[in-house]
Design a protein around this motif. Sequence first.
Motif, PDB file in Angstrom:
ATOM      1  N   VAL A   2       1.231  -1.540   0.121  1.00 37.45           N
ATOM      2  CA  VAL A   2       0.334  -0.455  -0.225  1.00 37.45           C
ATOM      3  C   VAL A   2       0.113   0.794  -0.299  1.00 37.45           C
ATOM      4  O   VAL A   2       0.781   2.365  -0.538  1.00 37.45           O
ATOM      5  N   ILE A   3       2.148   1.034   0.025  1.00 40.87           N
ATOM      6  CA  ILE A   3       3.081   2.208   0.880  1.00 40.87           C
ATOM      7  C   ILE A   3       3.972   2.001  -0.275  1.00 40.87           C
ATOM      8  O   ILE A   3       4.806   1.484  -0.428  1.00 40.87           O
ATOM      9  N   ASP A   4       4.760   3.171  -1.166  1.00 37.40           N
ATOM     10  CA  ASP A   4       5.629   3.540  -2.231  1.00 37.40           C
ATOM     11  C   ASP A   4       6.896   3.766  -1.194  1.00 37.40           C
ATOM     12  O   ASP A   4       7.059   4.549  -0.580  1.00 37.40           O
ATOM     13  N   THR A   5       7.969   2.117  -0.593  1.00 34.75           N
ATOM     14  CA  THR A   5       8.271   2.017   0.708  1.00 34.75           C
ATOM     15  C   THR A   5       9.845   3.331  -0.183  1.00 34.75           C
ATOM     16  O   THR A   5      10.084   3.892   1.017  1.00 34.75           O
ATOM     17  N   PRO A   6      10.539   3.543  -1.364  1.00 32.63           N
ATOM     18  CA  PRO A   6      11.423   4.442  -1.430  1.00 32.63           C
ATOM     19  C   PRO A   6      10.819   5.732  -1.021  1.00 32.63           C
ATOM     20  O   PRO A   6      11.212   6.621  -0.931  1.00 32.63           O
ATOM     21  N   ALA A   7       9.311   6.249  -1.829  1.00 35.27           N
ATOM     22  CA  ALA A   7       9.207   7.582  -1.285  1.00 35.27           C
ATOM     23  C   ALA A   7       9.560   7.795   0.689  1.00 35.27           C
ATOM     24  O   ALA A   7       9.330   8.748   0.647  1.00 35.27           O
ATOM     25  N   LEU A   8       8.823   6.814   0.682  1.00 34.69           N
ATOM     26  CA  LEU A   8       8.791   6.757   2.106  1.00 34.69           C
ATOM     27  C   LEU A   8       9.694   7.240   2.765  1.00 34.69           C
ATOM     28  O   LEU A   8       9.790   7.464   3.763  1.00 34.69           O
ATOM     29  N   ILE A   9      11.114   6.288   2.626  1.00 33.40           N
ATOM     30  CA  ILE A   9      12.382   6.955   2.681  1.00 33.40           C
ATOM     31  C   ILE A   9      12.797   7.631   3.213  1.00 33.40           C
ATOM     32  O   ILE A   9      13.358   7.738   3.488  1.00 33.40           O
ATOM     33  N   ALA A  10      12.866   7.872   1.279  1.00 29.53           N
ATOM     34  CA  ALA A  10      12.867   9.750   1.384  1.00 29.53           C
ATOM     35  C   ALA A  10      12.098  10.088   2.246  1.00 29.53           C
ATOM     36  O   ALA A  10      13.375  11.266   3.084  1.00 29.53           O
ATOM     37  N   ALA A  11      11.332  10.428   2.085  1.00 31.28           N
ATOM     38  CA  ALA A  11      10.280  11.739   3.592  1.00 31.28           C
ATOM     39  C   ALA A  11      10.872  11.641   4.723  1.00 31.28           C
ATOM     40  O   ALA A  11      10.899  12.296   5.164  1.00 31.28           O
ATOM     41  N   LEU A  12      11.856   9.710   5.452  1.00 31.62           N
ATOM     42  CA  LEU A  12      11.347  10.237   6.179  1.00 31.62           C
ATOM     43  C   LEU A  12      12.997  10.376   6.605  1.00 31.62           C
ATOM     44  O   LEU A  12      13.312  11.402   7.471  1.00 31.62           O
ATOM     45  N   THR A  13      13.897  10.199   5.608  1.00 35.41           N
ATOM     46  CA  THR A  13      14.898  10.800   5.553  1.00 35.41           C
ATOM     47  C   THR A  13      15.324  12.433   5.823  1.00 35.41           C
ATOM     48  O   THR A  13      16.376  12.731   6.346  1.00 35.41           O
ATOM     49  N   GLU A  14      14.776  12.791   4.908  1.00 37.92           N
ATOM     50  CA  GLU A  14      14.381  14.165   4.830  1.00 37.92           C
ATOM     51  C   GLU A  14      13.665  14.818   5.908  1.00 37.92           C
ATOM     52  O   GLU A  14      13.569  16.097   5.355  1.00 37.92           O
TER      53      GLU A  14
END
Length: 316
Positions: A233-245
């Motif tokens: 359900v979640i775009d994992t690369p997009a989530l990692i980028a949002a968390l990292t930034e």
Amino acid sequence: MSHVVLVLVETVNDYLPLLEREGFELILAPTPASRAAAIAEHGARIDAVLTRGPLGLFDAEMAALPLLKIICVIGAGYEHVDLQAASNRGITVTNGAGANASSVADHAMALLLSLVRAIPQADAAIRRGEWNKLRLPSLAGKRMGIIGLGAVGQAIAKRAANGFDMSIRYHNRQPRPDTPYTYHADLHEMAGAVDFLIVATPGGNATRHLVGQSVLEALGPQGYLINIGRASVIDTPALIAALTEGRIAGAGLDVFDDEPRVPDALKVLGNVVLTPHVAGQSPEAAQDTVQLVLENLQAFFAGQPVLTPVHLPDPQ
């Protein structure tokens, strides 16, 4: 006549005697190798399969089970069961909707509390001899958005509203007028209006990457994301980028794209709490799950309607 059930799951063994006591013969095949071997050796006798969403059951496997009449899926999701193949062969499919809802809802709230109040970090700091007092958000009176207001979503909403005085909004395929919560047809709109976004919807093509960069941007740098549904359900690369930034405040995740492998990029982040797909795992949930499977099997083989049918596409 004894019915033969191929059991592909590995998490409810302690409660499988519930089935055996009612006369069902079980063939346990919890690994890919044992699964293939069991189908090859016993395929001509198997008339029921017990699986779960990520394990599924595929067209070629159904073709190798000529007596197969019913597939019982534990848990709500059935994303890797080939529903078209089942429909084409006249096979009934059931799921475990609601059987583990309390356990999953408890875990969702545990993840949220651990994440927002930084419980794992505080515990680790004390064990290192540190005494750090951080000023962290309260959960009381906050706004929660839930994606998927099924049995699990409603159980989470009840805990959040009654236990923490949260206002509840939800995004669903259609409104639930039987609930007191605020419906949002637009997920982006809801994400922008809440502090906590909870994923409680099944996987599959209809929900794949429903939470992507734009939804995360709407949730914003003060928002927290919890996923006890399906990783897809979640775009994992997009989530990692949002968390990292720092574009969202944090995430609590119980499900991952390629379990049991978890991206190293998630493991090194300090604003995530990770658990190994255990939200639905409790003695109570396991017993209730197997009991529901038993009741579905008994109803089916008695010629009665099953309790939790999965809607199948028209045969082709």
